[in-house]
Scaffold this motif. Structure first.
Motif, PDB file in Angstrom:
ATOM      1  N   ASP A  68       0.866  -1.170   0.000  1.00 29.40           N
ATOM      2  CA  ASP A  68       0.000   0.000   0.000  1.00 29.40           C
ATOM      3  C   ASP A  68       0.909   1.228   0.000  1.00 29.40           C
ATOM      4  O   ASP A  68       2.119   1.104  -0.180  1.00 29.40           O
ATOM      5  N   GLU A  69       0.340   2.395   0.199  1.00 31.33           N
ATOM      6  CA  GLU A  69       1.122   3.624   0.118  1.00 31.33           C
ATOM      7  C   GLU A  69       2.265   3.660   1.126  1.00 31.33           C
ATOM      8  O   GLU A  69       3.329   4.193   0.846  1.00 31.33           O
ATOM      9  N   SER A  70       2.085   3.037   2.294  1.00 28.54           N
ATOM     10  CA  SER A  70       3.135   3.074   3.316  1.00 28.54           C
ATOM     11  C   SER A  70       4.258   2.064   3.059  1.00 28.54           C
ATOM     12  O   SER A  70       5.353   2.226   3.566  1.00 28.54           O
ATOM     13  N   LYS A  90       2.676   3.968  -5.156  1.00 26.22           N
ATOM     14  CA  LYS A  90       1.485   4.100  -4.325  1.00 26.22           C
ATOM     15  C   LYS A  90       0.941   2.766  -3.837  1.00 26.22           C
ATOM     16  O   LYS A  90       0.570   2.628  -2.690  1.00 26.22           O
ATOM     17  N   GLN A  91       0.857   1.786  -4.721  1.00 26.03           N
ATOM     18  CA  GLN A  91       0.356   0.466  -4.329  1.00 26.03           C
ATOM     19  C   GLN A  91       0.695  -0.531  -5.409  1.00 26.03           C
ATOM     20  O   GLN A  91       1.032  -0.174  -6.524  1.00 26.03           O
ATOM     21  N   TRP A 103       2.277   4.022  -9.779  1.00 23.53           N
ATOM     22  CA  TRP A 103       3.079   5.171  -9.366  1.00 23.53           C
ATOM     23  C   TRP A 103       2.300   6.431  -9.694  1.00 23.53           C
ATOM     24  O   TRP A 103       1.429   6.423 -10.553  1.00 23.53           O
ATOM     25  N   GLU A 104       2.643   7.536  -9.033  1.00 23.60           N
ATOM     26  CA  GLU A 104       2.075   8.833  -9.361  1.00 23.60           C
ATOM     27  C   GLU A 104       3.188   9.852  -9.486  1.00 23.60           C
ATOM     28  O   GLU A 104       4.216   9.758  -8.810  1.00 23.60           O
ATOM     29  N   SER A 158      -0.980   9.161 -13.241  1.00 23.92           N
ATOM     30  CA  SER A 158      -0.835   7.806 -12.717  1.00 23.92           C
ATOM     31  C   SER A 158      -0.163   6.926 -13.763  1.00 23.92           C
ATOM     32  O   SER A 158      -0.468   7.024 -14.948  1.00 23.92           O
TER      33      SER A 158
END
Length: 165
Positions: A68-70, A90-91, A103-104, A158
């Protein structure tokens, strides 16, 4: 012979309804929700299996690693997937034969497309198709890679990579 259009649609619809009706008594068992395993008096539902558990869409899947994002920054990205400079993971998830990552970036959609247009070829990928809105289908040996680039109004760009082995 003239057959009205309504009849042409009615005949397949009847077969579809009959087919669905025949399959209602199939042996397929879905995981019931907690509401299905008991009634309003909190008595066990005699139809549901005694060990029935409510479906959890976030439950871990054996053999699949998710980020996930973290945790996405810790993901091991296959070395032959080009990553846009400055893109933030991001995930994603990976399994034995599939890798997917999102990715962003704050950069413009067109700039990201230009990067992948050359980076895929530089990384040894054969680009089979490129769509103007930002989708690349590429292959290398027995691997297939799809890069999809999208952006929304006032949204970051994205980038999604899907590698199949």
């Amino acid at each position: 012979m003239y057959i009205p259009r309504l009849r042409l649609l009615t005949i397949p619809a009847i077969f579809a309804i009959a087919f669905i009706g025949c399959n209602e008594s199939s042996s397929r068992v879905d995981s019931p929700s907690s509401a299905e395993t008991s009634n309003s008096d909190n008595e066990p539902n005699p139809i549901a299996p005694a060990n029935a558990k409510a479906y959890d869409p976030l439950a871990p899947i054996p053999g699949v690693t998710k980020w996930d994002e973290s945790t996405a920054a810790e993901a091991t990205i296959p070395s032959d997937i080009p990553v846009y400079d400055g893109a933030v993971p991001k995930q994603g998830h990976s399994a034995k034969r599939v890798f997917v990552m999102l990715w962003e970036t704050g950069d413009a959609h067109e700039r990201v497309i230009e990067f992948y247009r050359s980076a895929l070829v530089d990384a040894g990928w054969k680009v089979n198709s490129e769509l103007s809105y930002g989708r690349f289908d590429a292959e290398k040996e027995k691997e297939k890679l799809i890069i999809s680039i999208a952006t929304g109004t006032d949204q970051p760009t994205s980038i999604v990579a899907r590698l199949s082995r």
